[in-house]
Every structure is written in structure tokens, then in C-alpha cells.
Design an enzyme around this catalytic site. Structure first.
Site, PDB file in Angstrom:
ATOM      1  N   LYS A  54      32.678  66.803  26.817  1.00 20.90           N
ATOM      2  CA  LYS A  54      32.583  66.749  28.286  1.00 20.90           C
ATOM      3  C   LYS A  54      33.461  65.635  28.834  1.00 20.90           C
ATOM      4  O   LYS A  54      34.131  65.798  29.854  1.00 20.90           O
ATOM      5  CB  LYS A  54      31.139  66.459  28.703  1.00 20.90           C
ATOM      6  CG  LYS A  54      30.267  67.684  28.737  1.00 20.90           C
ATOM      7  CD  LYS A  54      28.854  67.323  29.139  1.00 20.90           C
ATOM      8  CE  LYS A  54      27.890  68.443  28.820  1.00 20.90           C
ATOM      9  NZ  LYS A  54      26.529  68.046  28.567  1.00 20.90           N
ATOM     10  N   GLN A  98      21.540  63.664  28.065  1.00 21.32           N
ATOM     11  CA  GLN A  98      21.689  64.661  27.002  1.00 21.32           C
ATOM     12  C   GLN A  98      20.344  64.928  26.323  1.00 21.32           C
ATOM     13  O   GLN A  98      19.664  63.999  25.882  1.00 21.32           O
ATOM     14  CB  GLN A  98      22.728  64.149  25.977  1.00 21.32           C
ATOM     15  CG  GLN A  98      23.051  65.128  24.874  1.00 21.32           C
ATOM     16  CD  GLN A  98      23.699  66.410  25.388  1.00 21.32           C
ATOM     17  OE1 GLN A  98      24.555  66.384  26.269  1.00 21.32           O
ATOM     18  NE2 GLN A  98      23.288  67.545  24.850  1.00 21.32           N
ATOM     19  N   ASP A 121      22.527  68.583  36.273  1.00 17.45           N
ATOM     20  CA  ASP A 121      21.920  69.638  35.444  1.00 17.45           C
ATOM     21  C   ASP A 121      20.997  70.531  36.275  1.00 17.45           C
ATOM     22  O   ASP A 121      20.532  71.562  35.790  1.00 17.45           O
ATOM     23  CB  ASP A 121      21.108  69.011  34.302  1.00 17.45           C
ATOM     24  CG  ASP A 121      21.948  68.819  33.049  1.00 17.45           C
ATOM     25  OD1 ASP A 121      22.820  69.665  32.792  1.00 17.45           O
ATOM     26  OD2 ASP A 121      21.721  67.823  32.336  1.00 17.45           O
TER      27      ASP A 121
END
Ligand code: NDP
Length: 297
Positions: A54, A98, A121
């Protein structure tokens, strides 16, 4: 019949290219560089690879990226302090924690602590509520990736029967919530579906999946969906990522199902690349909203 293969890598590359152009214009006009802060707890190699990938993509697109690492034995308080610091940092537009977090941590408390305006997210209850009301601030990354594959492959879902296997908060539930809306940012053809969500207690799942015009598999069971479970000509989207002795495989028996389906995503190279592209899209959205908000304050 052999199915059309839906190339997620190519679609993600197209989206990244469009995003890169938008970011260039935005940064010139505002002197703001959209910035994603990734938080990694512990040293899970798969998570590290994912986070580093990412970061590399951010840099290629002219976005800022930060990596904040905590040890595997970190406490909730340590992580919450870091999130509070990132929430307050005006140079950070998106925060990505994460998952999975180590077992001693309370994942829900941690995710709820991320500022909803930086929640790229789309896991925060505020953002989940906005999605369910059909007025999203951010779209959840994997479900949005599925919708992008459908839209960019010109496979509309309006009026069609979509069956989703799996009811997780990350994939199944938010995807269902998006597809039943009256419209979407991709147009009303990519909403208005008749959606059925299946899970581990569903009885006679194969009979339901065979009715699907669009079948989305997100259960985490290698090659679970076989040709007999698919209506001839259906579109099959495989979200699953399973590590097996034969490498990475999806939730769909690709070789068997491609002989029946009309269109199918491979694993790897299907939904996975879209998920990262959608995190970056949300980071850009967060930066745009932050600029708009400071202009109107
Ligand atoms: P979860 O484990 O959170 O959820 C799995 C869901 O599948 C649950 O709803 C479960 O039912 C259901 N399920 C499990 N077994 C069966 C079965 N035999 N029959 C019917 N339903 C079943 O998984 P995630 O949603 O997080 O992930 C699903 C898969 O997608 C995984 O392989 C994951 O790695 C992958 N993934 C891929 C991403 C990408 O970018 N491509 C992103 C996110 C996930 P119940 O609720 O009853 O337990």
C-alpha cells in the site's frame, strides 16, 4: 461455454491511473498531499507485505504514506494513544489499522476510536450507518472493489438476483447493504439488486446459489463453490483468498466453474488488487473532505 475472465489487475490499474491524475490536480490547487497512515501491530509477515505494498502504491500516486508499528505485545492503551495522535494530526487524512490485531486487543474498541472522517476502511459505526442509509462518506474497500469490477465490466445488477456467500462486517454485510440501495455513485444499474446473503447456518445453500445471476463468494473456504452450485451464464465474483499447498486459491473452484459461468474473477488477480485501490480512493476522498471542511470553517 468458457467464462469471460474479469481482470481485476487491469481494472485496478485503470482506477489508480485516474486517481493519480485527480491527485495531481488536487495537490496543485490546494497544496495538500493526501496522506495515509497505516498502523501495524506485531510482525505478521503477510500483513507487513500488504502494508508495504500500500505504501509503495501511495508513493507512486503522489500520496503521502506513514507506517506506525507497535510490538506484538502492545496494549489497547498504547494503540489508542497512537490513534488519538493520528486523529489530531492534520497532515494525516486516512488511518488504516491493519487487521487482525493480536488476541489481547479489543478490535471493536480500537476501530471505533478512529476518527470517522479518517476511517478509510469504512468500519466506524458512523460510516456503516451512512452506507446503510445510502449516503456514504467512504465505501468499504472490498465491496466497493466488487462493484467497480461489475461496473467496469458492464455487468449491471439492477433487478437481478445477487447471492452473497458470507455475512462478515468487512465483505458480505456491507456489500449487501450497497447493492440493495436505489442508486450508487456508479449509477442505478449498479444498485437495485435483489440480494440474498448466505452463511454457515443457511440450509440448502447450493439451491440458493444456483438462482444467482451474480454470485459473490466471501467465506474463506478453498474451492468451496463448484460448477453444480452455479447457474449457467452467471457472473461469479470470488473474494476468497486461501493459502493452500497449491498456492493462493479463492473460494471458487475456478477451473470447474469457468466452464459454466458467463464471467468470473480469478484468484489471484481478481478482487484483491481492487481492495488496495479503494483504500487509496478513500484517502483521497478524506483529503478532499478535510479541505472542504477547513474552507467552510
Ligand atoms: P469471515 O471469516 O469474517 O466470514 C466468513 C463468512 O463466511 C461468515 O459469514 C461465515 O458464516 C460464512 N461461512 C463460513 N463457512 C461457510 C459455509 N460452509 N457455508 C456458508 N457460509 C459459510 O471472512 P471475511 O469476510 O473476512 O473473508 C472471507 C474471505 O475473503 C477470506 O478468504 C478472506 O481472506 C477473503 N478476503 C479477501 C479480500 C480481498 O481483498 N480480496 C478482503 C477481505 C477478505 P457465519 O457468519 O455463520 O460464521
Amino acid at each position: 461455454m468458457t467464462a469471460r475472465i474479469l481482470d481485476g489487475k487491469a481494472i485496478a490499474a485503470e482506477i489508480r491511473a485516474e486517481l493519480g491524475e485527480q491527485i495531481e490536480v488536487f495537490s496543485q490547487q490546494t497544496e495538500v498531499t493526501p496522506c495515509l497512515a497505516a498502523v501495524l501491530v506485531g510482525d505478521d509477515p503477510a500483513s507487513e507485505v500488504y502494508v508495504r505494498s500500500k505504501r509503495r502504491t501511495c508513493e507512486k500516486l503522489g500520496m503521502g504514506s506513514q507506517l506506525h508499528q507497535l510490538p506484538a505485545d502492545a496494549t489497547d492503551d498504547q494503540l489508542l494513544a497512537l490513534i488519538a495522535q493520528l486523529n489530531a494530526d492534520r497532515a494525516v487524512h486516512g488511518i488504516l489499522v491493519q487487521l487482525p490485531l493480536p488476541p489481547q486487543m479489543n478490535t471493536q474498541v480500537v476501530l471505533d476510536a478512529v476518527d470517522a472522517a479518517k476511517d478509510v476502511d469504512a468500519f466506524h459505526p458512523h460510516n456503516v450507518g451512512l452506507i446503510s442509509q445510502g449516503r456514504p462518506r467512504f465505501l468499504p474497500c472490498t465491496p466497493h472493489g466488487v462493484c467497480q469490477i461489475l461496473a467496469r465490466s458492464e455487468l449491471p445488477v439492477s433487478g437481478r438476483r445477487v447471492v452473497i456467500l458470507g455475512r462478515s462486517e468487512i465483505v458480505g454485510k456491507p456489500l449487501a447493504s450497497m447493492l440493495v440501495q436505489k442508486t450508487s455513485h456508479l449509477g442505478s444499474e449498479y444498485a437495485n439488486a435483489t440480494v440474498t446473503v448466505c452463511h454457515s447456518r443457511t440450509e440448502d445453500l447450493a439451491a440458493i446459489s444456483r438462482q444467482a445471476d451474480v454470485l459473490v463468494a466471501a467465506i474463506g473456504k478453498a474451492s468451496f463453490v463448484t460448477a453444480e452450485m452455479v447457474q449457467p451464464g452467471a457472473t461469479v465474483i470470488d473474494v476468497g483468498i486461501n493459502r493452500t499447498e497449491n498456492g493462493l486459491v479463492g473460494d471458487v473452484d475456478f477451473e470447474g466453474v469457468k466452464e459454466v459461468a458467463g464471467a468470473i474473477t480469478p484468484v489471484p488477480g481478481g478482487v484483491g488488487p481492487l481492495t488496495i485501490a479503494m483504500v487509496l480512493t478513500n484517502t483521497f476522498t478524506a483529503a478532499r473532505l478535510a479541505v472542504q471542511q477547513s474552507a467552510s470553517a
